[in-house]
Write an enzyme that holds these catalytic residues in place. Structure first.
Site, PDB file in Angstrom:
ATOM      1  N   HIS A   1       0.991  -0.955  -0.098  1.00 29.77           N
ATOM      2  CA  HIS A   1      -0.088   0.440  -0.009  1.00 29.77           C
ATOM      3  C   HIS A   1       0.922   1.083  -0.132  1.00 29.77           C
ATOM      4  CE1 HIS A   1       0.823   1.087   5.123  1.00 29.77           C
ATOM      5  NE2 HIS A   1       0.501  -0.360   4.239  1.00 29.77           N
TER       6      HIS A   1
ATOM      7  N   CYS B   1       3.655  -4.341   6.231  1.00 31.62           N
ATOM      8  CA  CYS B   1       2.805  -4.272   5.247  1.00 31.62           C
ATOM      9  C   CYS B   1       4.322  -3.813   4.104  1.00 31.62           C
ATOM     10  CB  CYS B   1       2.193  -2.931   5.587  1.00 31.62           C
ATOM     11  SG  CYS B   1       0.213  -3.788   5.761  1.00 31.62           S
TER      12      CYS B   1
END
Length: 184
Positions: free
Chosen positions: A148, A159
């Site tokens: 992301h 992430c």
């Protein structure tokens, strides 16, 4: 148990993973092929874990060929090199986009290596664990771990952070079921 031995997963831990996933019904039995390491807690931003893909060579060859210029197999659609802080999009074993700079998990929230599949995408996702932190252009591939848009100066909670342009490209290119390979 015979199936577990054939997969090389004999033992109480593998049986517990296999039976636990079958009993709950939330994770397909294939997920027991590459269970997550208990020493590396996966951040939970949203959905249940995606089923990892077994690291198997391409048919007809002794080993999985790597995509030119990347450390990943030619079957990967997205490649992440954690040690070099780079990522690529690939098509048919050739680099389609990248390398692009990334940041990934900090100490205690390391991004787990392995081969996974994209489970879902959410353009305007907000973290369910970290004060509704925005996670634009999220592409989830390992439970709560996703590509992301995020800071390229700060490490994440697991992430893979990309620039806005790269996050948009990964979001627009990757589809549910695509193979994502993360190498240490």
């Amino acid at each position: 148990m015979r199936a577990l031995k054939l997969l090389g997963l004999a033992g109480a831990t593998a049986a517990a993973v296999f039976l636990g996933s079958a009993a709950v019904g939330a994770v397909p039995a294939e997920a027991s092929i590459n269970p997550p390491s208990p020493a590396v807690p996966a951040p939970v931003h949203a959905p249940p874990p995606a089923a990892p893909v077994a690291n198997t060579p391409d048919p007809g060859s002794g080993t999985a060929p790597t995509a030119a210029g990347t450390p990943c197999s030619s079957s990967a659609r997205a490649c992440i090199d954690l040690s070099a802080n780079r990522a690529w999009l690939m098509q048919d074993g050739k680099v389609q986009y990248g390398p692009v700079p990334i940041t990934h998990g900090r100490q205690g929230f390391l991004t787990p290596p392995g081969t996974f599949r994209v489970s879902f995408k959410d353009m305007n996702h907000k973290s369910s664990l970290f004060n509704s932190a925005p996670m634009p252009y999220s592409v989830f591939f390992n439970g709560g771990v996703a590509f992301h848009q995020g800071s390229l100066r700060q490490l994440s909670h697991g992430c893979v952070h990309l620039s806005r342009a790269a996050a948009q490209n990964f979001f627009n290119t990757l589809q549910t079921g695509d193979v994502v390979q993360v190498v240490p």
